[in-house]
Design an enzyme around this catalytic site. Structure first.
Site, PDB file in Angstrom:
ATOM      1  N   TYR A  90       1.131  -0.938   0.268  1.00 24.13           N
ATOM      2  CA  TYR A  90      -0.363   0.279  -0.255  1.00 24.13           C
ATOM      3  C   TYR A  90       1.005   1.015  -0.214  1.00 24.13           C
ATOM      4  O   TYR A  90       1.984   1.234   0.094  1.00 24.13           O
ATOM      5  CB  TYR A  90      -1.164   0.081   1.442  1.00 24.13           C
ATOM      6  N   LYS A 117       6.912  -2.169   1.824  1.00 25.17           N
ATOM      7  CA  LYS A 117       4.978  -1.287   2.064  1.00 25.17           C
ATOM      8  C   LYS A 117       4.112  -2.415   2.158  1.00 25.17           C
ATOM      9  O   LYS A 117       3.229  -1.929   1.547  1.00 25.17           O
ATOM     10  CB  LYS A 117       5.160   0.091   2.131  1.00 25.17           C
ATOM     11  N   GLU A 128      12.027   2.237  13.835  1.00 25.07           N
ATOM     12  CA  GLU A 128      11.466   3.493  13.801  1.00 25.07           C
ATOM     13  C   GLU A 128      10.206   3.233  14.439  1.00 25.07           C
ATOM     14  O   GLU A 128       9.479   3.002  15.729  1.00 25.07           O
ATOM     15  CB  GLU A 128      10.788   3.382  12.466  1.00 25.07           C
ATOM     16  N   LEU A 147      11.108   1.564   6.886  1.00 25.22           N
ATOM     17  CA  LEU A 147      10.963   1.522   5.495  1.00 25.22           C
ATOM     18  C   LEU A 147      11.165   2.863   5.300  1.00 25.22           C
ATOM     19  O   LEU A 147      12.127   3.768   5.835  1.00 25.22           O
ATOM     20  CB  LEU A 147       9.197   2.339   5.941  1.00 25.22           C
TER      21      LEU A 147
HETATM   22  N1  PDD Z   1       3.157   5.250   7.405  1.00 22.95           N
HETATM   23  N2  PDD Z   1       7.939   4.067   8.734  1.00 22.95           N
HETATM   24  C1  PDD Z   1       6.612   3.788   8.654  1.00 22.95           C
HETATM   25  C2  PDD Z   1       6.390   1.646   9.416  1.00 22.95           C
HETATM   26  C3  PDD Z   1       5.240   4.297   7.830  1.00 22.95           C
HETATM   27  O1  PDD Z   1       3.679   2.879   7.897  1.00 22.95           O
HETATM   28  C4  PDD Z   1       5.567   5.010   7.446  1.00 22.95           C
HETATM   29  C5  PDD Z   1       4.441   5.999   6.259  1.00 22.95           C
HETATM   30  C6  PDD Z   1       6.788   5.793   7.779  1.00 22.95           C
HETATM   31  C7  PDD Z   1       7.111   7.318   6.517  1.00 22.95           C
HETATM   32  O2  PDD Z   1       6.505   7.199   5.077  1.00 22.95           O
HETATM   33  P1  PDD Z   1       6.477   8.435   4.303  1.00 22.95           P
HETATM   34  O3  PDD Z   1       7.528   8.905   4.819  1.00 22.95           O
HETATM   35  O4  PDD Z   1       6.606   7.554   2.868  1.00 22.95           O
HETATM   36  O5  PDD Z   1       4.625   8.437   4.240  1.00 22.95           O
HETATM   37  C8  PDD Z   1       7.577   5.088   8.424  1.00 22.95           C
HETATM   38  C9  PDD Z   1       1.925   6.089   6.245  1.00 22.95           C
HETATM   39  C10 PDD Z   1       1.502   7.032   6.917  1.00 22.95           C
HETATM   40  C11 PDD Z   1       1.266   4.865   7.264  1.00 22.95           C
HETATM   41  O6  PDD Z   1       0.457   3.381   6.832  1.00 22.95           O
HETATM   42  O7  PDD Z   1       0.152   5.619   7.513  1.00 22.95           O
END
Ligand code: PDD
Length: 282
Positions: A33, A147, A179, A204
């Protein structure tokens, strides 16, 4: 009023949207996703999100249900149909529906689902207040760079934070922070260096992380990409998270220990402003 969602070629009222019980996303979390931000009705950093989507699909040998160009056209149509000004666009691809078997099916058609979520992202009260964070052991699988929709471990971590009266969980492994439950974790040391975990399979590769590191460098903030411990985080001057939907949000405590002044830090606030400014100008 009901939202319009997109499911496998159709724009439908959300109550009419259907996915097969045999969909491998449902049976095996065999799906990936992306969450893209929408500001002023426009997608932010969407190209980078779609590039990461393609990488996630490649890593899992998943066929894309549509080209990047087709995906963008659907995203824009969905934003238009929902009149979305500010919020998020969720996009999910799964390997599709097939009789239950662990091995990949020979002929499954990948599923593509999208929906919007309206939300005030710029005027987020947490930006003024700051987040209380607890540490939770990272029990996720070893390919966190992909992801996937297999999100039970971060769900449990986030719920543990809420149950403890906190806002967010930072995950740790072998004593080092990986993270946040759904965001990247960063600290600013007492000498003003931004420290964030280096890229690898352990985290991620956040799109917001990448942009914020770039903005920090442009603002003459020293950046170090390396693992840091929970103890180092507690002793930091500032801490913050980054993600598509939160941009940059200050962290003011970790496991009950105040970080820095116990209030949102000045460099964190500056990076949040710089990121929002750049996003609005894009
Ligand atoms: N989550 N690390 C994890 C485990 C994440 O699920 C996310 C993003 C990030 C940040 O990635 P980005 O800057 O590309 O959004 C880091 C999204 C927002 C979610 O699952 O809702």
């Amino acid at each position: 009023m009901s939202r319009t969602v997109y499911v496998n070629g159709s724009f439908l009222p959300e109550e009419d949207a259907r996915i097969s019980v045999f969909d491998r996303g449902f049976l095996f979390a065999d799906g990936v996703y992306e969450v893209s931000t929408v500001l002023e009705g426009r997608l932010i950093e969407n190209e980078a999100h779609l590039a990461r989507l393609q990488r996630s699909m490649n890593e899992l040998e998943m066929t894309s249900p549509a080209s990047a160009k087709e995906i963008v056209a659907i995203q824009e149509e969905l934003i238009k149909r929902n009149g979305l000004i500010e919020g998020a666009l969720y996009l999910q691809v799964t390997r599709g529906a097939a009789d239950r078997d662990f091995a990949f099916p020979d002929k499954a058609i990948p599923s593509l689902v999208m929906f919007t979520q309206a939300k005030n992202l710029i005027n987020n009260p947490a930006a003024e207040r700051g987040l209380a964070v607890i540490s939770v052991e990272d029990i996720r699988w070893q390919r966190r760079d992909i992801k996937t929709v297999g999100l039970l471990a971060p769900t449990l971590a986030k719920q543990a934070a809420i149950a403890a009266g906190a806002d967010e969980a930072w995950l740790y492994e072998d004593g080092f922070v990986t993270e946040g439950s759904s965001n990247n974790a960063h600290i600013i040391t007492k000498d003003g260096t931004l420290v964030t975990r280096n890229l690898g399979n352990e985290i991620l590769h956040g799109i917001t992380r990448r942009s914020v590191l770039q903005l920090a460098q442009e603002a003459d903030i020293k950046v170090e990409e390396r693992p840091f411990t929970l103890a180092e985080a507690k002793a930091a001057a500032e801490a913050f998270i980054t993600s598509a939907t939160t941009f940059v949000l200050p962290v003011i405590s970790l496991d009950g220990t105040s970080i820095g002044s116990g209030k949102p830090g000045p460099l964190t606030q500056r990076l949040r402003q710089l990121y929002i400014k750049q996003a609005l100008a894009s």
